[in-house]
Design a protein around this motif. Structure first.
Motif, mmCIF file in Angstrom:
data_model
loop_
_atom_site.group_PDB
_atom_site.id
_atom_site.type_symbol
_atom_site.label_atom_id
_atom_site.label_comp_id
_atom_site.label_asym_id
_atom_site.label_seq_id
_atom_site.Cartn_x
_atom_site.Cartn_y
_atom_site.Cartn_z
ATOM 1 N N GLU A 1 -19.644 -20.281 -0.095
ATOM 2 C CA GLU A 1 -19.527 -21.419 0.815
ATOM 3 C C GLU A 1 -18.203 -22.150 0.610
ATOM 4 N N LEU A 2 -17.787 -22.261 -0.642
ATOM 5 C CA LEU A 2 -16.511 -22.933 -0.910
ATOM 6 C C LEU A 2 -15.375 -22.184 -0.220
ATOM 7 N N GLY A 3 -15.389 -20.866 -0.373
ATOM 8 C CA GLY A 3 -14.320 -20.052 0.216
ATOM 9 C C GLY A 3 -14.334 -20.141 1.733
ATOM 10 N N PHE A 4 -15.531 -20.039 2.314
ATOM 11 C CA PHE A 4 -15.616 -20.109 3.774
ATOM 12 C C PHE A 4 -15.224 -21.492 4.291
ATOM 13 N N ASP A 5 -15.623 -22.532 3.580
ATOM 14 C CA ASP A 5 -15.240 -23.870 4.024
ATOM 15 C C ASP A 5 -13.725 -24.028 4.005
ATOM 16 N N TYR A 6 -13.117 -23.443 2.990
ATOM 17 C CA TYR A 6 -11.658 -23.498 2.910
ATOM 18 C C TYR A 6 -11.031 -22.801 4.122
ATOM 19 N N LEU A 7 -11.547 -21.624 4.436
ATOM 20 C CA LEU A 7 -10.997 -20.887 5.580
ATOM 21 C C LEU A 7 -11.278 -21.627 6.885
ATOM 22 N N ASN B 299 -14.237 -35.828 -15.489
ATOM 23 C CA ASN B 299 -13.168 -35.561 -14.523
ATOM 24 C C ASN B 299 -13.385 -36.244 -13.184
ATOM 25 N N ALA B 300 -14.654 -36.590 -12.890
ATOM 26 C CA ALA B 300 -14.926 -37.292 -11.634
ATOM 27 C C ALA B 300 -14.486 -38.743 -11.725
ATOM 28 N N LEU B 301 -14.210 -39.229 -12.930
ATOM 29 C CA LEU B 301 -13.780 -40.623 -13.083
ATOM 30 C C LEU B 301 -12.499 -40.909 -12.316
ATOM 31 N N THR B 302 -11.691 -39.887 -12.117
ATOM 32 C CA THR B 302 -10.433 -40.090 -11.396
ATOM 33 C C THR B 302 -10.665 -40.317 -9.905
ATOM 34 N N GLY B 303 -11.883 -40.005 -9.434
ATOM 35 C CA GLY B 303 -12.192 -40.203 -8.022
ATOM 36 C C GLY B 303 -11.767 -39.044 -7.140
ATOM 37 N N LYS B 304 -11.310 -37.958 -7.760
ATOM 38 C CA LYS B 304 -10.818 -36.843 -6.942
ATOM 39 C C LYS B 304 -11.845 -35.744 -6.716
ATOM 40 N N GLY B 305 -13.037 -35.914 -7.272
ATOM 41 C CA GLY B 305 -14.091 -34.932 -7.013
ATOM 42 C C GLY B 305 -14.057 -33.743 -7.955
ATOM 43 N N VAL B 306 -15.247 -33.237 -8.253
ATOM 44 C CA VAL B 306 -15.388 -32.062 -9.118
ATOM 45 C C VAL B 306 -16.345 -31.092 -8.431
ATOM 46 N N HIS B 307 -16.013 -29.818 -8.437
ATOM 47 C CA HIS B 307 -16.899 -28.816 -7.853
ATOM 48 C C HIS B 307 -17.572 -28.002 -8.950
ATOM 49 N N ILE B 308 -18.887 -27.874 -8.854
ATOM 50 C CA ILE B 308 -19.587 -26.981 -9.780
ATOM 51 C C ILE B 308 -20.084 -25.788 -8.971
ATOM 52 N N VAL B 309 -19.666 -24.604 -9.401
ATOM 53 C CA VAL B 309 -19.835 -23.412 -8.579
ATOM 54 C C VAL B 309 -20.942 -22.525 -9.148
ATOM 55 N N MET C 153 -12.012 -31.609 8.736
ATOM 56 C CA MET C 153 -11.982 -30.763 7.541
ATOM 57 C C MET C 153 -13.054 -31.224 6.563
ATOM 58 N N ALA C 154 -13.710 -30.266 5.935
ATOM 59 C CA ALA C 154 -14.826 -30.606 5.053
ATOM 60 C C ALA C 154 -14.342 -30.919 3.642
ATOM 61 N N GLN C 155 -13.450 -30.084 3.119
ATOM 62 C CA GLN C 155 -13.031 -30.267 1.735
ATOM 63 C C GLN C 155 -11.930 -31.311 1.650
ATOM 64 N N ARG C 156 -11.881 -31.989 0.499
ATOM 65 C CA ARG C 156 -10.849 -33.014 0.347
ATOM 66 C C ARG C 156 -9.956 -32.679 -0.839
ATOM 67 N N GLY C 157 -9.601 -31.419 -0.984
ATOM 68 C CA GLY C 157 -8.707 -31.038 -2.067
ATOM 69 C C GLY C 157 -9.431 -30.247 -3.134
ATOM 70 N N HIS C 158 -8.666 -29.746 -4.080
ATOM 71 C CA HIS C 158 -9.197 -28.860 -5.111
ATOM 72 C C HIS C 158 -8.749 -29.357 -6.470
ATOM 73 N N ASN C 159 -9.537 -30.270 -6.996
ATOM 74 C CA ASN C 159 -9.156 -30.969 -8.211
ATOM 75 C C ASN C 159 -9.578 -30.217 -9.468
ATOM 76 N N PHE C 160 -10.881 -30.045 -9.624
ATOM 77 C CA PHE C 160 -11.392 -29.414 -10.850
ATOM 78 C C PHE C 160 -12.647 -28.646 -10.499
ATOM 79 N N ALA C 161 -12.706 -27.390 -10.919
ATOM 80 C CA ALA C 161 -13.909 -26.600 -10.669
ATOM 81 C C ALA C 161 -14.466 -26.073 -11.982
ATOM 82 N N ILE C 162 -15.789 -26.141 -12.083
ATOM 83 C CA ILE C 162 -16.478 -25.517 -13.210
ATOM 84 C C ILE C 162 -17.290 -24.379 -12.611
#
Ligand code: ADP
Length: 906
Positions: free
Chosen positions: A183-189, A121-131, A200-209
């Motif tokens: 941390e993800l939630g707080f960064d969003y807030l 999923n990172a191949l698209t260049g949109k980033g992946v979050h592993i939580v 802004m720290a985050q650059r969108g919410h593409n895919f999370a595992i």
């Protein structure tokens, strides 16, 4: 005889079997590619990533790229970690990519599984979050798996608390980012409190595992993330409201002693409305029943509670000008503890002491709503099936049980039920002794820190050496868990502890090697490792011979899932092992559910002292009881979520607007629209449509425009002209204010003006939104009281929440218009002062978020929150006994200040 459905399943297979079967051809394809990928050089593996990236970004679907991507990832992981992913791991990865929860047992290697869909999923260049559930695991997994990503030519980032802003932004820019849910939630807030996009720290919410997805999306879903800070000074409101209370008569309110709730009667409401109009708290013409009155009603109710349900020297005392609560059970003073939602302030007003500022919510989000932001969501855990319905209905996540790599060899024994807790624990100690003597390692599960400590004392008395897991120190936890599989080891754990680290028979060879290498700095690490690995084989065999890991549970949890988690710690990768639950009729779950029938059964059987009943029927009936409790807890979470949804829709709207404003070059069009709307509203108010000129309140309009637009306009002259209607006047006002603002833009310089408009708009939105959050909180407590009037609190909350939102937007427009109309060019000093103030605000938000992180950590494990008092030898007057308080925790000396501002001051 088999039941029909069991029979049918045997013939047709379960839906789960079919899903698993459907991935087989894909796995075969990946396996077929293996020889080809084995031949690639390290560089060619990286080049392959480049090729896949291009194809992904030029429209080829990820599903099509999956076999090659997985084959490349498997090869990279084999080289980088020495682990060749099993077929079932590929399957788990496919289900994650499809947006499911992969249920995979402990020890199946989920950390590695995540790399496959993450890479794809990172191949698209949109980033992946592993939580992950804690910072230790985020760091460990990121370090461990970054070797794979690096071999593939991808970047890895890791997020941690109090991370410098620039580093954090880079970590989010990485292809794959590891972070905790907190941390993800707080960064969003925090991102939505920033003043410009680049901060802004985050650059969108593409895919999370989400690893340990059940812990994060179910167990922790009850406590929302909150960033809070001090509110404006409201002492006057408290004082005025307080002054009315002595006049409240018995017939004006009802009082429920049990819940300590008070409610005004209709008579009381009439009385209150009149008095509040008189003292100017309630504007003329506004009724207590209007949504705008929510906050007033909330304060009035609090003032009444302070007077009617809180007695001085019983519930609280006044000491040194402060209201100090008294613990109703122990009678001890609870210094520093405050009642929330303004109730403490109401008591302060009643006692005439200084009213302390209240802490209010600056921003908040539930995990449910945070994770629903992602375009695609997936999760992994050992235990999800029992909660499949909730995952589907709230997150749209399906649960797939992935088969284990090797068949499970663990023996799950029937529950053993004793009559009393005393008999149960006596039997447990003997059971542990038996296992220990044959060398079988035992993991004892307990439901609370106190119980784990009590059992620890019993084991000490019985001369049985053991470790107790402390749920706070994740790093130490990993070490204790690493030792838990050693020959004869006894480990007591609470349910929360040691998540994410698996227990290996004979101990963890990596930990052992690390220890040996650091103990012998002169020696050759390679050789030491080899020797340890050799020794480890013998250790492992000895534990296998002793029967593998024995999981012994001392109680059943409310939820089957937690029991399964505990059981699942034994029997990894086909290891031998056993699990057994020791229960008594005095356990909470047994007392509440079905122990009557059991009790009868026990006496019919004529149980002797110390004997247990063991029967499959007991397991069944307990599981039914658990399912009932699970259902009830799900209902509670659903209800909470429905309330939060109301706020969530509004939050999304506001955050969306903020983003647009921050991103826009020029927002003049927006502020102009706002100004015109304000003008329309005013004209309509003072010159109602279809009214005659002699009914107009031209004077009123003139005054209102002076305030709203900072303009002294000749409206009277315009109105006196022949044939002029309200539309013409509206246009002249709009024209005049447009000219006025255009001139301002020239005075300031267009660039400055754009900046100013943006700042004013963003700051006003933030202030209004914060105030609105508070009002919504108040509304929520107020609608609860309306249940008696046969109105559905949720519906009330929705309708009035919407009206309040509209009212907020009206007042936002008016404020922004007025501020921009009044703004004058600043001297450089004034500009600096404003910059400084803005920076302070930012810092305050950051501090508040840090503090909230600490609070959330405590909330997750209430037992740990109480830890300071429970620690033997803790003395609030002696800093040497405090251990290591967090910088943002309240100071152990009891001052009520944060540690960093008190004894922890550097
Ligand atoms: P889980 O989270 O599923 O309990 P982990 O990701 O912690 O499992 O991994 C458990 C252990 O299994 C780790 O020590 C890891 O090195 C090992 N492991 C994972 N995948 C493989 C594999 N394909 N072959 C051999 N060992 C593996």
């Amino acid at each position: 005889m088999l039941g029909f459905s069991t029979l049918a399943k045997k013939v047709f297979g379960t839906p789960n079997d079919r899903k698993v079967k459907a991935t087989r051809p894909v796995v075969d394809k990946i396996n077929a590619l293996e020889p080809e990928f084995e031949k690639l050089t390290d560089t060619q593996i990286v080049e392959k990533t480049g090729d896949l990236r291009n194809r992904a970004q030029t429209g080829e679907s990820l599903d099509d790229l999956l076999p090659e991507a997985f084959a490349n990832c498997r090869e990279a992981a084999r080289r980088a970690l020495g682990l060749r992913a099993f077929d079932v791991q590929l399957m788990g990865g496919i289900f994650l990519h499809e947006g499911n929860i992969s249920e995979m047992k402990t020890g199946e290697g989920k950390t590695l599984v995540a790399t496959f869909p993450a890479y794809l999923n990172a191949l698209t260049g949109k980033g992946v979050h592993i939580v992950t559930v804690n910072d230790y695991l985020a760091k460990r997994d990121a370090e461990w798996m970054s070797k794979v990503y690096t071999a593939l030519g991808m970047t890895t980032g890791v997020i941690y608390p109090r991370q410098p802003a620039a580093e954090k932004r880079d970590a989010y820019k990485a292809d794959i980012t590891y972070a905790t849910n907190n941390e993800l939630g707080f960064d969003y807030l925090r991102d939505n409190m920033q003043a410009s996009l680049k901060d802004m720290a985050q650059r969108g919410h593409n895919f999370a595992i989400v690893d340990e997805v059940d812990s994060i999306l179910i167990d922790e879903a009850r406590t929302p993330l909150i960033i809070s800070g001090p509110s404006d000074d409201r002492s006057e409101l408290y004082t005025k409201m307080n002054a009315v209370m002595p006049e409240v008569l018995d017939e004006h309110f009802t009082h429920d002693e049990k819940t300590r709730q008070v409610t005004f009667t209709d008579e009381g409401n009439d009385f209150l409305e009149e008095r509040l109009h008189e003292i100017g708290i309630l504007p003329e013409g506004q009724s207590l029943y209007d949504p705008e009155s929510t906050t007033v009603v909330h304060h009035a109710t609090n003032a009444l509670r302070a007077h009617k349900t809180f007695q001085k020297d019983k519930e609280y005392i006044v000491r040194g000008g402060e209201v100090v609560l008294i613990d109703e059970f122990t009678g001890r003073m609870m210094a520093g503890r405050r009642l929330s939602d303004g109730l403490h302030q109401a008591i302060e007003a009643k006692e005439g002491v200084k009213i302390q500022p209240e802490n209010v919510t600056l921003a908040s989000v539930t995990f449910q709503n945070y994770f629903r932001l992602y375009d695609k969501l997936s999760g992994m855990t050992g235990t999800a099936v029992t909660e499949a319905e909730e995952f589907m209905s709230i997150y749209g996540l399906g649960v797939v049980e992935v088969p284990t790599n090797k068949p499970i060899a663990r023996i799950d024994e029937d529950d053993k039920v004793y009559r009393t807790g005393r008999e149960k624990y006596a039997a447990i100690v003997e059971e542990i002794r038996d296992a220990h003597e044959k060398g079988q390692p035992v993991l004892v599960g307990t439901t609370s820190i106190e119980k784990s400590e009590m059992l620890g004392e019993m084991l000490t008395e019985a001369d049985l050496p053991h470790n107790i897991l402390n749920a706070r120190q994740h790093e130490q936890e990993a070490q204790i868990i690493a030792d838990a599989g050693k020959l004869g080891a006894i480990t007591i754990a609470t349910n929360m502890a040691g998540r994410g680290t698996d227990i290996k028979l004979g101990g963890n060879v990596d930990f052992k090697a690390m220890e040996a290498i650091s103990a012998d700095p002169e020696g050759d690490p390679e050789e030491i490792r080899k020797r340890i690995e050799e020794e480890h084989k013998a250790d492992e065999q000895a534990v296998i011979d002793a029967g593998g890991l024995y999981v012994l549970a001392t109680e059943r949890h409310e939820s089957r899932r937690i029991d399964n988690q505990l059981r699942g710690r034994s029997g990894r990768q086909g290891d031998p092992g056993r699990s057994s639950f020791f229960l008594s009729l005095e356990d909470d779950l047994m007392r509440i559910f079905g122990s009557d029938r059991l009790d009868k059964m026990l006496s019919t059987l004529g149980l002797q002292e110390g004997e247990a009943i063991v029967h499959p029927w007991v397991n069944k009936s307990l599981e039914r009881a658990q399912a009932k409790v699970e259902g009830r807890n799900f209902d509670i979470r659903k209800q909470l979520l429905k309330f939060d949804d109301v706020m969530n829709d509004q939050r999304k709207a506001i955050f969306g607007q903020r983003l647009e404003i921050m991103g826009a070059e020029d927002i003049n069009e927006i502020t102009q629209d706002m100004r015109h709307q304000v003008i329309d509203d005013l004209v309509e108010q003072y010159m109602p449509p279809r009214s005659y000129a002699d009914q107009w309140d031209v004077d009123g309009l003139h005054e209102a425009l002076k305030t709203a637009l900072a303009l002294d306009l000749p409206v009277q002259d315009w109105a006196d002209e022949e044939g002029v209607d309200d539309d013409a006047i509206r246009e002249r006002i709009a024209q005049a204010s447009d000219d006025y603002m255009a001139k301002k833009a020239v005075d300031f310089g267009p660039d400055n003006m754009r900046q100013i408009e943006k700042q004013v708009l963003l700051q006003t939105i933030d202030a209004k939104w914060r105030e609105h959050l508070l009002t919504l909180e108040h509304l929520r407590s107020v609608v609860g009281f309306r249940g008696y009037a046969q109105r559905d609190p949720l519906n009330e909350y929705k309708t009035e929440g919407f009206q309040l939102f509209e009212a907020m937007l009206d007042s936002l427009r008016a404020d922004v218009t007025e501020k921009l109309s009044r703004i004058q060019p600043l001297s450089p000093e004034q500009q600096q002062e404003i910059m400084r103030q803005m920076q302070d605000q930012q810092k305050a938000a950051q501090d508040a978020a840090d503090q909230a992180t600490a609070a959330a950590e405590r909330a997750v494990d209430p037992a740990a929150a109480a830890a300071p008092d429970a620690t033997p030898g803790f003395d609030e007057t002696d800093p040497a006994t405090w251990g290591n308080p967090g910088r943002n925790d309240s100071c152990p000396c009891g001052s009520g200040k944060k540690f960093k501002h008190c004894h922890g001051r550097l």
